[in-house]
Design a protein around this motif. Sequence first.
Motif, PDB file in Angstrom:
ATOM      1  N   ALA A  24     -62.247   9.847  -2.904  1.00  0.00           N
ATOM      2  CA  ALA A  24     -60.818   9.531  -2.758  1.00  0.00           C
ATOM      3  C   ALA A  24     -60.215  10.339  -1.614  1.00  0.00           C
ATOM      4  O   ALA A  24     -59.458   9.801  -0.794  1.00  0.00           O
ATOM      5  N   GLY A  25     -60.559  11.609  -1.549  1.00  0.00           N
ATOM      6  CA  GLY A  25     -60.068  12.454  -0.462  1.00  0.00           C
ATOM      7  C   GLY A  25     -60.566  11.970   0.887  1.00  0.00           C
ATOM      8  O   GLY A  25     -59.816  11.969   1.870  1.00  0.00           O
ATOM      9  N   GLN A  26     -61.821  11.551   0.922  1.00  0.00           N
ATOM     10  CA  GLN A  26     -62.370  11.053   2.184  1.00  0.00           C
ATOM     11  C   GLN A  26     -61.651   9.777   2.625  1.00  0.00           C
ATOM     12  O   GLN A  26     -61.387   9.593   3.809  1.00  0.00           O
ATOM     13  N   ARG A  27     -61.324   8.907   1.666  1.00  0.00           N
ATOM     14  CA  ARG A  27     -60.599   7.683   2.023  1.00  0.00           C
ATOM     15  C   ARG A  27     -59.220   8.016   2.596  1.00  0.00           C
ATOM     16  O   ARG A  27     -58.739   7.336   3.503  1.00  0.00           O
ATOM     17  N   LEU A  28     -58.591   9.070   2.079  1.00  0.00           N
ATOM     18  CA  LEU A  28     -57.271   9.477   2.581  1.00  0.00           C
ATOM     19  C   LEU A  28     -57.308   9.842   4.061  1.00  0.00           C
ATOM     20  O   LEU A  28     -56.304   9.687   4.758  1.00  0.00           O
ATOM     21  N   VAL A  29     -58.436  10.342   4.520  1.00  0.00           N
ATOM     22  CA  VAL A  29     -58.538  10.724   5.936  1.00  0.00           C
ATOM     23  C   VAL A  29     -59.307   9.689   6.754  1.00  0.00           C
ATOM     24  O   VAL A  29     -59.705   9.958   7.882  1.00  0.00           O
ATOM     25  N   TYR A 101     -59.753  20.941   1.854  1.00  0.00           N
ATOM     26  CA  TYR A 101     -59.684  19.484   1.928  1.00  0.00           C
ATOM     27  C   TYR A 101     -58.273  19.052   2.319  1.00  0.00           C
ATOM     28  O   TYR A 101     -58.085  18.165   3.149  1.00  0.00           O
ATOM     29  N   ALA A 102     -57.264  19.684   1.718  1.00  0.00           N
ATOM     30  CA  ALA A 102     -55.875  19.340   2.027  1.00  0.00           C
ATOM     31  C   ALA A 102     -55.565  19.649   3.485  1.00  0.00           C
ATOM     32  O   ALA A 102     -54.905  18.857   4.167  1.00  0.00           O
ATOM     33  N   ALA A 105     -57.088  17.019   5.638  1.00  0.00           N
ATOM     34  CA  ALA A 105     -56.318  15.777   5.519  1.00  0.00           C
ATOM     35  C   ALA A 105     -55.040  15.856   6.351  1.00  0.00           C
ATOM     36  O   ALA A 105     -54.695  14.908   7.062  1.00  0.00           O
ATOM     37  N   HIS A 108     -55.813  15.360   9.919  1.00  0.00           N
ATOM     38  CA  HIS A 108     -56.074  13.951  10.230  1.00  0.00           C
ATOM     39  C   HIS A 108     -54.773  13.210  10.545  1.00  0.00           C
ATOM     40  O   HIS A 108     -54.716  12.383  11.454  1.00  0.00           O
ATOM     41  N   TYR A 109     -53.722  13.537   9.783  1.00  0.00           N
ATOM     42  CA  TYR A 109     -52.432  12.872   9.980  1.00  0.00           C
ATOM     43  C   TYR A 109     -51.540  13.595  10.985  1.00  0.00           C
ATOM     44  O   TYR A 109     -50.392  13.232  11.181  1.00  0.00           O
ATOM     45  N   THR A 154     -65.657  17.228   8.002  1.00  0.00           N
ATOM     46  CA  THR A 154     -65.946  16.650   6.690  1.00  0.00           C
ATOM     47  C   THR A 154     -67.415  16.242   6.641  1.00  0.00           C
ATOM     48  O   THR A 154     -68.071  16.136   7.692  1.00  0.00           O
TER      49      THR A 154
END
Length: 181
Positions: A24-29, A101-102, A105, A108-109, A154
Amino acid sequence: MTTPQPGDFALTRVHGITGAFIRAGQRLVGDGAPVQHAYVYVGNGEIVQAMPGGAELIRLEEAADPVIWSTGRILLTAAERMRVCGAARGLVGTPYSFLDYASIALAHYRIRPRWVRDYVASTGHMICSQLVDEVYRRAGIDLFPDDRIPGDVTPGDLWWLLQVQPRVTSADRDLWRLAHG
């Protein structure tokens, strides 16, 4: 199955609830890689991997089955292999932090405040892919010769590195460094 050489790294899948959270975390990025974990083979049937209780040295047969090895894709000299193994063993005990992880992420944004980046860098904590990247950095090998901040890696970044740039040699890395200062 590929026979790893000391200094190679593997990418694996994580199953269960932990794997679901990582995916799920990977999909967020925007990371669509089929792997969620990484570790470094240090020879003698042993690996070093980042885990929530801290980086550990364990037997290869105790680790998750590899999906792909860097073997034959990132070509290392004997001296580089020795440095990678030494660096990996030197990171055993390194703490782990889900906050990393945060931070990745947010990067990434492109909304990561400097204080977050500085805090994460100052803790010395590492997730698995950060540990692999740091091991190689300490061995004098820059897996990602771009403008990323050390640690912004990642498992998917490592996956794409092996997919996009098969067979990177130390001479290739040296040429890149000369061309890009």
